[in-house]
Design a protein around this motif. Structure first.
Motif, mmCIF file in Angstrom:
data_model
loop_
_atom_site.group_PDB
_atom_site.id
_atom_site.type_symbol
_atom_site.label_atom_id
_atom_site.label_comp_id
_atom_site.label_asym_id
_atom_site.label_seq_id
_atom_site.Cartn_x
_atom_site.Cartn_y
_atom_site.Cartn_z
ATOM 1 N N GLN A 1 0.837 -1.201 0.000
ATOM 2 C CA GLN A 1 0.000 0.000 0.000
ATOM 3 C C GLN A 1 0.869 1.247 0.000
ATOM 4 O OE1 GLN A 1 -2.597 -0.485 3.395
ATOM 5 N NE2 GLN A 1 -4.150 -1.556 2.179
ATOM 6 N N GLN A 2 1.984 1.197 0.699
ATOM 7 C CA GLN A 2 2.902 2.335 0.738
ATOM 8 C C GLN A 2 3.475 2.612 -0.651
ATOM 9 O OE1 GLN A 2 3.372 4.363 3.411
ATOM 10 N NE2 GLN A 2 4.555 5.682 2.048
ATOM 11 N N ASP A 3 3.880 1.545 -1.357
ATOM 12 C CA ASP A 3 4.396 1.712 -2.720
ATOM 13 C C ASP A 3 3.360 2.409 -3.604
ATOM 14 O OD1 ASP A 3 6.745 0.277 -2.089
ATOM 15 O OD2 ASP A 3 5.878 -1.624 -2.776
ATOM 16 N N SER B 1 0.755 4.190 -2.706
ATOM 17 C CA SER B 1 0.464 5.562 -2.268
ATOM 18 C C SER B 1 1.519 6.537 -2.775
ATOM 19 C CB SER B 1 0.338 5.639 -0.745
ATOM 20 O OG SER B 1 1.592 5.495 -0.114
ATOM 21 N N GLU B 2 2.773 6.132 -2.766
ATOM 22 C CA GLU B 2 3.847 6.996 -3.252
ATOM 23 C C GLU B 2 3.754 7.209 -4.757
ATOM 24 O OE1 GLU B 2 7.424 5.126 -1.816
ATOM 25 O OE2 GLU B 2 6.951 5.647 0.268
ATOM 26 N N ARG B 3 3.361 6.177 -5.483
ATOM 27 C CA ARG B 3 3.272 6.282 -6.945
ATOM 28 C C ARG B 3 2.085 7.110 -7.420
ATOM 29 N NH1 ARG B 3 5.298 0.483 -9.346
ATOM 30 N NH2 ARG B 3 7.179 0.407 -8.091
ATOM 31 N N CYS B 4 1.028 7.158 -6.615
ATOM 32 C CA CYS B 4 -0.137 7.936 -7.056
ATOM 33 C C CYS B 4 -0.298 9.230 -6.264
ATOM 34 C CB CYS B 4 -1.416 7.093 -7.033
ATOM 35 S SG CYS B 4 -1.955 6.559 -5.427
ATOM 36 N N GLY B 5 0.616 9.510 -5.338
ATOM 37 C CA GLY B 5 0.611 10.781 -4.629
ATOM 38 C C GLY B 5 -0.451 10.896 -3.552
ATOM 39 N N MET B 6 -0.762 9.808 -2.902
ATOM 40 C CA MET B 6 -1.748 9.814 -1.811
ATOM 41 C C MET B 6 -1.090 9.278 -0.551
ATOM 42 S SD MET B 6 -5.062 8.171 -3.550
ATOM 43 C CE MET B 6 -5.746 8.822 -5.025
#
Length: 83
Positions: A35-37, A39-44
């Motif tokens: 989920q962290q990966d 979130s970082e890739r979609c800016g959330m």
């Protein structure tokens, strides 16, 4: 003459949110992402991703598109129930 709107079925809406969230989680896991990966890739933030996947977040089409972009998915596929 305006057409009368029917009340929204909260149970069906909840089931749709859960189904869509489960599909996003399945695709993310198949791609080996946390989920962290994602979130970082979609800016959330990660907690937003967690809520979407758990079906506890009313995500707009634009937001779903933003989440699906790093997963290579398209909103219409998720909404149709096939991924």
């Amino acid at each position: 003459m305006a057409k009368e709107l029917k009340p929204v079925d909260d149970v069906a809406m909840q089931n749709d949110k859960e189904r869509i969230g489960a599909q996003i989680a399945a695709i993310r896991k198949q791609m080996g992402m946390t989920q962290q990966d994602l979130s970082e890739r979609c800016g959330m933030i990660r907690t937003t991703i967690a809520k979407i996947e758990a079906g506890r977040f009313n995500a707009s089409i634009d937001l779903l598109s933003k989440v699906l972009r790093p997963l290579g998915g398209r909103v219409e596929i998720i909404l149709s129930g096939s991924h």
